[in-house]
Design a protein around this motif. Structure first.
Motif, PDB file in Angstrom:
ATOM      1  N   VAL A 139     -15.845 -40.978 -11.332  1.00  0.00           N
ATOM      2  CA  VAL A 139     -16.817 -41.771 -12.084  1.00  0.00           C
ATOM      3  C   VAL A 139     -16.154 -42.322 -13.342  1.00  0.00           C
ATOM      4  O   VAL A 139     -15.461 -41.593 -14.061  1.00  0.00           O
ATOM      5  CB  VAL A 139     -18.042 -40.916 -12.477  1.00  0.00           C
ATOM      6  N   HIS A 140     -16.371 -43.595 -13.602  1.00  0.00           N
ATOM      7  CA  HIS A 140     -15.839 -44.219 -14.813  1.00  0.00           C
ATOM      8  C   HIS A 140     -16.368 -43.488 -16.045  1.00  0.00           C
ATOM      9  O   HIS A 140     -17.573 -43.257 -16.174  1.00  0.00           O
ATOM     10  CB  HIS A 140     -16.266 -45.688 -14.869  1.00  0.00           C
ATOM     11  N   GLY A 141     -15.471 -43.090 -16.934  1.00  0.00           N
ATOM     12  CA  GLY A 141     -15.888 -42.443 -18.168  1.00  0.00           C
ATOM     13  C   GLY A 141     -16.001 -40.935 -18.090  1.00  0.00           C
ATOM     14  O   GLY A 141     -16.329 -40.294 -19.088  1.00  0.00           O
ATOM     15  N   ILE A 142     -15.744 -40.356 -16.928  1.00  0.00           N
ATOM     16  CA  ILE A 142     -15.790 -38.897 -16.787  1.00  0.00           C
ATOM     17  C   ILE A 142     -14.390 -38.390 -16.471  1.00  0.00           C
ATOM     18  O   ILE A 142     -13.792 -38.767 -15.467  1.00  0.00           O
ATOM     19  CB  ILE A 142     -16.779 -38.461 -15.689  1.00  0.00           C
ATOM     20  N   GLY A 143     -13.865 -37.551 -17.353  1.00  0.00           N
ATOM     21  CA  GLY A 143     -12.543 -36.970 -17.163  1.00  0.00           C
ATOM     22  C   GLY A 143     -12.622 -35.488 -16.852  1.00  0.00           C
ATOM     23  O   GLY A 143     -13.711 -34.915 -16.732  1.00  0.00           O
ATOM     24  N   ARG A 144     -11.475 -34.882 -16.754  1.00  0.00           N
ATOM     25  CA  ARG A 144     -11.407 -33.467 -16.376  1.00  0.00           C
ATOM     26  C   ARG A 144     -12.189 -32.580 -17.346  1.00  0.00           C
ATOM     27  O   ARG A 144     -12.913 -31.687 -16.928  1.00  0.00           O
ATOM     28  CB  ARG A 144      -9.944 -33.017 -16.316  1.00  0.00           C
ATOM     29  N   TRP A 145     -12.045 -32.842 -18.652  1.00  0.00           N
ATOM     30  CA  TRP A 145     -12.716 -32.002 -19.645  1.00  0.00           C
ATOM     31  C   TRP A 145     -14.228 -32.011 -19.443  1.00  0.00           C
ATOM     32  O   TRP A 145     -14.882 -30.965 -19.512  1.00  0.00           O
ATOM     33  CB  TRP A 145     -12.369 -32.481 -21.054  1.00  0.00           C
ATOM     34  N   THR A 146     -14.797 -33.186 -19.193  1.00  0.00           N
ATOM     35  CA  THR A 146     -16.246 -33.290 -19.002  1.00  0.00           C
ATOM     36  C   THR A 146     -16.701 -32.448 -17.818  1.00  0.00           C
ATOM     37  O   THR A 146     -17.729 -31.760 -17.884  1.00  0.00           O
ATOM     38  CB  THR A 146     -16.657 -34.759 -18.788  1.00  0.00           C
ATOM     39  N   VAL A 147     -15.931 -32.469 -16.740  1.00  0.00           N
ATOM     40  CA  VAL A 147     -16.318 -31.694 -15.557  1.00  0.00           C
ATOM     41  C   VAL A 147     -16.107 -30.197 -15.802  1.00  0.00           C
ATOM     42  O   VAL A 147     -16.874 -29.366 -15.310  1.00  0.00           O
ATOM     43  CB  VAL A 147     -15.554 -32.166 -14.306  1.00  0.00           C
ATOM     44  N   GLU A 148     -15.092 -29.850 -16.572  1.00  0.00           N
ATOM     45  CA  GLU A 148     -14.910 -28.437 -16.920  1.00  0.00           C
ATOM     46  C   GLU A 148     -16.103 -27.917 -17.714  1.00  0.00           C
ATOM     47  O   GLU A 148     -16.541 -26.771 -17.522  1.00  0.00           O
ATOM     48  CB  GLU A 148     -13.616 -28.256 -17.709  1.00  0.00           C
ATOM     49  N   MET A 149     -16.649 -28.753 -18.604  1.00  0.00           N
ATOM     50  CA  MET A 149     -17.850 -28.349 -19.344  1.00  0.00           C
ATOM     51  C   MET A 149     -19.044 -28.204 -18.401  1.00  0.00           C
ATOM     52  O   MET A 149     -19.888 -27.314 -18.572  1.00  0.00           O
ATOM     53  CB  MET A 149     -18.173 -29.362 -20.445  1.00  0.00           C
ATOM     54  N   LEU A 150     -19.116 -29.066 -17.389  1.00  0.00           N
ATOM     55  CA  LEU A 150     -20.152 -28.944 -16.360  1.00  0.00           C
ATOM     56  C   LEU A 150     -20.023 -27.606 -15.637  1.00  0.00           C
ATOM     57  O   LEU A 150     -21.019 -26.897 -15.426  1.00  0.00           O
ATOM     58  CB  LEU A 150     -20.021 -30.095 -15.361  1.00  0.00           C
ATOM     59  N   LEU A 151     -18.803 -27.257 -15.275  1.00  0.00           N
ATOM     60  CA  LEU A 151     -18.562 -26.004 -14.561  1.00  0.00           C
ATOM     61  C   LEU A 151     -18.969 -24.795 -15.399  1.00  0.00           C
ATOM     62  O   LEU A 151     -19.510 -23.812 -14.880  1.00  0.00           O
ATOM     63  CB  LEU A 151     -17.083 -25.891 -14.182  1.00  0.00           C
ATOM     64  N   ILE A 152     -18.731 -24.877 -16.703  1.00  0.00           N
ATOM     65  CA  ILE A 152     -19.035 -23.740 -17.575  1.00  0.00           C
ATOM     66  C   ILE A 152     -20.512 -23.693 -17.953  1.00  0.00           C
ATOM     67  O   ILE A 152     -21.186 -22.673 -17.760  1.00  0.00           O
ATOM     68  CB  ILE A 152     -18.165 -23.794 -18.854  1.00  0.00           C
ATOM     69  N   PHE A 153     -21.034 -24.793 -18.481  1.00  0.00           N
ATOM     70  CA  PHE A 153     -22.357 -24.757 -19.105  1.00  0.00           C
ATOM     71  C   PHE A 153     -23.508 -25.144 -18.180  1.00  0.00           C
ATOM     72  O   PHE A 153     -24.658 -24.803 -18.468  1.00  0.00           O
ATOM     73  CB  PHE A 153     -22.371 -25.651 -20.347  1.00  0.00           C
ATOM     74  N   TYR A 154     -23.212 -25.850 -17.094  1.00  0.00           N
ATOM     75  CA  TYR A 154     -24.279 -26.217 -16.156  1.00  0.00           C
ATOM     76  C   TYR A 154     -24.267 -25.323 -14.920  1.00  0.00           C
ATOM     77  O   TYR A 154     -25.308 -24.879 -14.456  1.00  0.00           O
ATOM     78  CB  TYR A 154     -24.132 -27.680 -15.745  1.00  0.00           C
TER      79      TYR A 154
END
Length: 211
Positions: A139-154
């Motif tokens: 997805v445009h604008g979503i990098g690895r860090w954003t998905v790592e936060m998804l994995l942790i907090f969501y």
């Protein structure tokens, strides 16, 4: 593939105890901070969580929070979904404070959700962490860090260490009393001892920066 489960409260307690045994320096942070209060952000849909992450990029928490609140309030019943987002005129989104680049990113996210080019919430339970990262970084604008936060907090996955995160690097510098920030590679090497509970270790590293 085995289903990847969300961390339970009892597992977090077990992880905390094992981390204290495995790493005395991190253990001292645990003693100072107390119980890990990590829990999944269940108030959001998957789309909402990712869109919120996009909105918050490169903004202060206060500014991003104000934009997010206005955006949510714009929709009846505060139900912000991909169809409604795509149907909203760009001019209106700009009035709400969303930048053009973030509008583009949000539209790309919404389109990929609606066309099922991204895994849904239930399918995520059958994917490992790297597969989820690979899927959503399309997805445009979503990098690895954003998905790592998804994995942790969501999703509250148990073994996530966002080694490139500045707060994590600062946390390692604090607990190891380093003179300079460790590199992401050094964080990964240092974090081998925290597996398979790196998510809980990450939470304590963030807390360490405030001690």
């Amino acid at each position: 593939m085995n289903i990847q489960m969300t961390l339970t409260e009892s597992e977090i307690q077990t992880a905390t105890r094992l981390l204290q045994q495995a790493d005395q320096r991190l253990g001292r942070v645990v003693e100072q901070v107390g119980r890990c209060t990590l829990s999944p952000r269940s108030e959001y849909t998957l789309f909402q969580y990712l869109l919120r992450s996009i909105i918050y990029q490169q903004l202060s928490g206060k500014a991003a929070g104000a934009i997010w609140a206005r955006l949510c309030a714009h929709y009846p019943g505060r139900h912000l979904g991909p169809k409604r987002f795509l149907a909203t005129a760009e001019a209106r989104l700009r009035e709400l404070g969303v930048s053009r680049s973030k509008i583009r990113a949000g539209q790309d996210l919404a389109e990929k959700v609606l066309t099922r080019k991204l895994p849904g919430r239930k399918k995520l339970n059958h994917l490992d962490d790297e597969s989820i990262i690979n899927a959503f970084t399309q997805v445009h604008g979503i990098g690895r860090w954003t998905v790592e936060m998804l994995l942790i907090f969501y999703l509250c996955r148990p073994d996530v260490l966002p080694a490139g995160d500045l707060g994590i690097r600062k946390g390692v510098m604090v607990i190891d009393q380093l003179d300079a920030l460790p590199s992401p590679g050094e964080v990964l090497s240092r974090g081998a001892v925290w597996q398979p509970w790196s998510t809980v270790a990450s939470w304590y590293l963030w807390q360490a920066t405030a001690l």
